[in-house]
Design a protein around this motif. Structure first.
Motif, PDB file in Angstrom:
ATOM      1  N   TRP A  90     -13.504  31.772   9.277  1.00 47.29           N
ATOM      2  CA  TRP A  90     -13.128  30.354   9.277  1.00 47.29           C
ATOM      3  C   TRP A  90     -14.108  29.470  10.037  1.00 47.29           C
ATOM      4  O   TRP A  90     -13.896  28.263  10.123  1.00 47.29           O
ATOM      5  CB  TRP A  90     -11.726  30.186   9.846  1.00 47.29           C
ATOM      6  CG  TRP A  90     -10.681  30.770   8.952  1.00 47.29           C
ATOM      7  CD1 TRP A  90      -9.940  31.894   9.165  1.00 47.29           C
ATOM      8  CD2 TRP A  90     -10.286  30.270   7.672  1.00 47.29           C
ATOM      9  NE1 TRP A  90      -9.093  32.132   8.102  1.00 47.29           N
ATOM     10  CE2 TRP A  90      -9.282  31.154   7.173  1.00 47.29           C
ATOM     11  CE3 TRP A  90     -10.656  29.173   6.892  1.00 47.29           C
ATOM     12  CZ2 TRP A  90      -8.667  30.958   5.939  1.00 47.29           C
ATOM     13  CZ3 TRP A  90     -10.043  28.981   5.664  1.00 47.29           C
ATOM     14  CH2 TRP A  90      -9.068  29.865   5.204  1.00 47.29           C
ATOM     15  N   SER A 136       0.858  27.378   3.378  1.00 45.04           N
ATOM     16  CA  SER A 136       1.333  26.005   3.192  1.00 45.04           C
ATOM     17  C   SER A 136       0.569  25.064   4.110  1.00 45.04           C
ATOM     18  O   SER A 136      -0.062  25.486   5.091  1.00 45.04           O
ATOM     19  CB  SER A 136       2.828  25.910   3.478  1.00 45.04           C
ATOM     20  OG  SER A 136       3.077  26.044   4.860  1.00 45.04           O
ATOM     21  N   GLY A 137       0.639  23.764   3.829  1.00 47.81           N
ATOM     22  CA  GLY A 137      -0.135  22.789   4.584  1.00 47.81           C
ATOM     23  C   GLY A 137       0.155  22.814   6.066  1.00 47.81           C
ATOM     24  O   GLY A 137      -0.767  22.878   6.893  1.00 47.81           O
ATOM     25  N   ASP A 138       1.430  22.763   6.455  1.00 44.44           N
ATOM     26  CA  ASP A 138       1.776  22.755   7.873  1.00 44.44           C
ATOM     27  C   ASP A 138       1.379  24.064   8.546  1.00 44.44           C
ATOM     28  O   ASP A 138       0.869  24.067   9.670  1.00 44.44           O
ATOM     29  CB  ASP A 138       3.277  22.514   8.049  1.00 44.44           C
ATOM     30  CG  ASP A 138       3.664  21.074   7.729  1.00 44.44           C
ATOM     31  OD1 ASP A 138       2.755  20.217   7.653  1.00 44.44           O
ATOM     32  OD2 ASP A 138       4.865  20.815   7.529  1.00 44.44           O
ATOM     33  N   PHE A 148      -0.949  26.152   7.559  1.00 45.86           N
ATOM     34  CA  PHE A 148      -2.404  26.285   7.624  1.00 45.86           C
ATOM     35  C   PHE A 148      -2.963  25.466   8.782  1.00 45.86           C
ATOM     36  O   PHE A 148      -3.875  25.921   9.485  1.00 45.86           O
ATOM     37  CB  PHE A 148      -3.050  25.852   6.306  1.00 45.86           C
ATOM     38  CG  PHE A 148      -4.536  26.080   6.271  1.00 45.86           C
ATOM     39  CD1 PHE A 148      -5.068  27.361   6.252  1.00 45.86           C
ATOM     40  CD2 PHE A 148      -5.416  25.005   6.275  1.00 45.86           C
ATOM     41  CE1 PHE A 148      -6.434  27.579   6.245  1.00 45.86           C
ATOM     42  CE2 PHE A 148      -6.792  25.207   6.261  1.00 45.86           C
ATOM     43  CZ  PHE A 148      -7.298  26.489   6.242  1.00 45.86           C
ATOM     44  N   ARG A 149      -2.410  24.284   9.013  1.00 47.27           N
ATOM     45  CA  ARG A 149      -2.830  23.501  10.172  1.00 47.27           C
ATOM     46  C   ARG A 149      -2.490  24.236  11.465  1.00 47.27           C
ATOM     47  O   ARG A 149      -3.266  24.227  12.429  1.00 47.27           O
ATOM     48  CB  ARG A 149      -2.176  22.120  10.142  1.00 47.27           C
ATOM     49  CG  ARG A 149      -2.850  21.147   9.187  1.00 47.27           C
ATOM     50  CD  ARG A 149      -2.316  19.748   9.343  1.00 47.27           C
ATOM     51  NE  ARG A 149      -0.931  19.644   8.861  1.00 47.27           N
ATOM     52  CZ  ARG A 149      -0.598  19.438   7.603  1.00 47.27           C
ATOM     53  NH1 ARG A 149      -1.548  19.315   6.678  1.00 47.27           N
ATOM     54  NH2 ARG A 149       0.667  19.352   7.247  1.00 47.27           N
ATOM     55  N   GLU A 150      -1.332  24.891  11.492  1.00 46.47           N
ATOM     56  CA  GLU A 150      -0.963  25.691  12.665  1.00 46.47           C
ATOM     57  C   GLU A 150      -1.980  26.811  12.894  1.00 46.47           C
ATOM     58  O   GLU A 150      -2.399  27.065  14.029  1.00 46.47           O
ATOM     59  CB  GLU A 150       0.437  26.277  12.464  1.00 46.47           C
ATOM     60  CG  GLU A 150       0.900  27.199  13.573  1.00 46.47           C
ATOM     61  CD  GLU A 150       2.230  27.856  13.243  1.00 46.47           C
ATOM     62  OE1 GLU A 150       2.291  29.106  13.253  1.00 46.47           O
ATOM     63  OE2 GLU A 150       3.203  27.138  12.969  1.00 46.47           O
ATOM     64  N   TRP A 151      -2.369  27.484  11.817  1.00 46.06           N
ATOM     65  CA  TRP A 151      -3.366  28.554  11.918  1.00 46.06           C
ATOM     66  C   TRP A 151      -4.676  28.022  12.491  1.00 46.06           C
ATOM     67  O   TRP A 151      -5.263  28.614  13.397  1.00 46.06           O
ATOM     68  CB  TRP A 151      -3.584  29.171  10.541  1.00 46.06           C
ATOM     69  CG  TRP A 151      -4.724  30.127  10.437  1.00 46.06           C
ATOM     70  CD1 TRP A 151      -5.899  29.934   9.799  1.00 46.06           C
ATOM     71  CD2 TRP A 151      -4.794  31.448  10.995  1.00 46.06           C
ATOM     72  NE1 TRP A 151      -6.712  31.039   9.918  1.00 46.06           N
ATOM     73  CE2 TRP A 151      -6.045  31.983  10.647  1.00 46.06           C
ATOM     74  CE3 TRP A 151      -3.919  32.227  11.753  1.00 46.06           C
ATOM     75  CZ2 TRP A 151      -6.455  33.253  11.031  1.00 46.06           C
ATOM     76  CZ3 TRP A 151      -4.325  33.496  12.143  1.00 46.06           C
ATOM     77  CH2 TRP A 151      -5.573  34.004  11.780  1.00 46.06           C
ATOM     78  N   GLN A 152      -5.124  26.876  11.969  1.00 45.40           N
ATOM     79  CA  GLN A 152      -6.412  26.323  12.393  1.00 45.40           C
ATOM     80  C   GLN A 152      -6.355  25.754  13.809  1.00 45.40           C
ATOM     81  O   GLN A 152      -7.304  25.914  14.579  1.00 45.40           O
ATOM     82  CB  GLN A 152      -6.820  25.212  11.407  1.00 45.40           C
ATOM     83  CG  GLN A 152      -7.145  25.698  10.008  1.00 45.40           C
ATOM     84  CD  GLN A 152      -8.542  26.264   9.895  1.00 45.40           C
ATOM     85  OE1 GLN A 152      -9.428  25.908  10.660  1.00 45.40           O
ATOM     86  NE2 GLN A 152      -8.772  27.142   8.938  1.00 45.40           N
ATOM     87  N   GLN A 153      -5.271  25.102  14.149  1.00 44.90           N
ATOM     88  CA  GLN A 153      -5.215  24.362  15.405  1.00 44.90           C
ATOM     89  C   GLN A 153      -4.636  25.172  16.566  1.00 44.90           C
ATOM     90  O   GLN A 153      -4.933  24.874  17.728  1.00 44.90           O
ATOM     91  CB  GLN A 153      -4.390  23.086  15.209  1.00 44.90           C
ATOM     92  CG  GLN A 153      -5.023  22.115  14.223  1.00 44.90           C
ATOM     93  CD  GLN A 153      -4.114  20.953  13.866  1.00 44.90           C
ATOM     94  OE1 GLN A 153      -3.075  20.721  14.497  1.00 44.90           O
ATOM     95  NE2 GLN A 153      -4.491  20.197  12.847  1.00 44.90           N
ATOM     96  N   GLN A 154      -3.799  26.179  16.253  1.00 45.23           N
ATOM     97  CA  GLN A 154      -3.161  26.941  17.316  1.00 45.23           C
ATOM     98  C   GLN A 154      -3.666  28.379  17.414  1.00 45.23           C
ATOM     99  O   GLN A 154      -4.025  28.842  18.500  1.00 45.23           O
ATOM    100  CB  GLN A 154      -1.644  26.961  17.121  1.00 45.23           C
ATOM    101  CG  GLN A 154      -0.981  25.610  17.246  1.00 45.23           C
ATOM    102  CD  GLN A 154       0.534  25.711  17.151  1.00 45.23           C
ATOM    103  OE1 GLN A 154       1.145  26.685  17.591  1.00 45.23           O
ATOM    104  NE2 GLN A 154       1.147  24.700  16.555  1.00 45.23           N
TER     105      GLN A 154
END
Length: 308
Positions: free
Chosen positions: A84, A113-115, A117-123
């Motif tokens: 990533w 899912s969008g939320d 995936f953002r959790e994966w990237q940001q957390q």
């Protein structure tokens, strides 16, 4: 004292069952805790392959942040970070080729899912960067694949607290760099070139000309089928040709070392009195394995605990 647990690969149900066997239970906040204050040491590979990757990450991180566990990085987390991270030369540090996608596909599904995936990237990706590549504690050592002193000494000099940085990860993406060589050994194991031009296909179908070796075993006292981690019929029973090894080093220290990574099969057992592999292929129908460590220098098979 510590309870060490091998590769989980998203098998959260087996993890909670093993923690229960080790006498841990959730407290009022949901953090798994031992009544006597023991801690878990997780040996890496929390993601990929299994059905409950997010739940596994939540449980492991909750224990680390709750002070009831320590955790190190596995090669699957290392690969995910490179998968990533964009390469300044274009694409990603770990190219999005079919074989790399296949290894990572269950994690991608878990956060598709969008939320999420953002959790994966940001957390989750930033949290993985906080995990050290190895631990040396009073009386024991923990590493995902190989406790190789030279590689670890290099990494300690380059990485504060043995924690990856984005710059190091970028340099390590290129074979031939010292960063790449050191990270590969520690997180993926020692490899030697096969004799006589032999090749083999690994468990994922990749054709290889080098093979991982049992670095905890003296090659001078081994045959190829007991030194290599794959059994090639062409070499079965033959003594290892030491002249073909660039470096015949093996682990001879009396400090116990715990690791995972190697997809062992059968009934869990010790490899030698000072080395314990706790990866018994839970993601391929095997066991999730732990070891109850109470400070002993000479390890005992009686301390191994596992669930199917």
């Amino acid at each position: 004292m510590y309870d060490l647990i091998g590769d989980i690969h998203g098998h959260a149900d087996e993890l909670t069952a093993l923690l229960s066997l080790l006498d841990y239970a959730p407290d009022a906040t949901g953090t798994w805790r031992h009544p006597t204050g023991r801690q878990v040491i997780f040996l890496g590979d929390y993601i990929d392959r299994g059905p409950k990757i997010r739940e596994t990450l939540q449980l492991v991180r909750g224990m680390v942040e709750g002070g009831t566990a320590l955790a190190i990085l596995g090669n699957h987390e290392y690969n995910a970070l490179a998968f990533w991270q964009q390469d300044p030369a274009g694409g990603y540090l770990r190219p999005h080729k079919p074989n790399n996608i296949l290894q990572h596909v269950e994690t991608m599904r878990a956060f598709r899912s969008g939320d999420l995936f953002r959790e994966w990237q940001q957390q989750w990706l930033p949290w993985l960067l906080t995990l050290p590549l190895a631990l040396e504690l009073p009386g024991l050592r923990a590493v995902h694949a190989c406790w190789e002193p030279r590689a670890l000494a290099y990494l300690q000099a380059e990485l504060p607290g043995l924690r990856l940085t984005a710059g190091f990860l970028q340099r390590a993406a290129y074979p031939g760099t010292p960063e790449h060589e050191a990270a590969e050994v520690v997180l993926k194991g020692r490899e030697v070139r096969l004799p006589d031009g032999l090749i083999f296909a690994d468990k994922d179908g990749h054709v290889r000309r080098q093979m991982r070796v049992r670095w905890w075993q003296n090659p001078a006292a081994a045959t190829y089928d007991t030194y290599y981690l794959e059994d090639l019929p062409e070499l079965r029973g033959q003594p290892v040709a030491l002249t073909q090894l660039l470096d015949p080093w093996y682990y001879q220290d009396e400090t116990p070392v715990f690791f995972g990574h190697y997809w062992l099969r059968g009934t869990p057992t010790l490899l030698q009195p000072h080395a314990a592999c706790l990866d018994y292929s839970v993601a391929r129908g095997g066991q999730l394995v732990g070891y109850r460590w109470d400070g002993e220098q000479t390890l005992s098979s009686d301390k191994l605990v596992w669930v199917k």
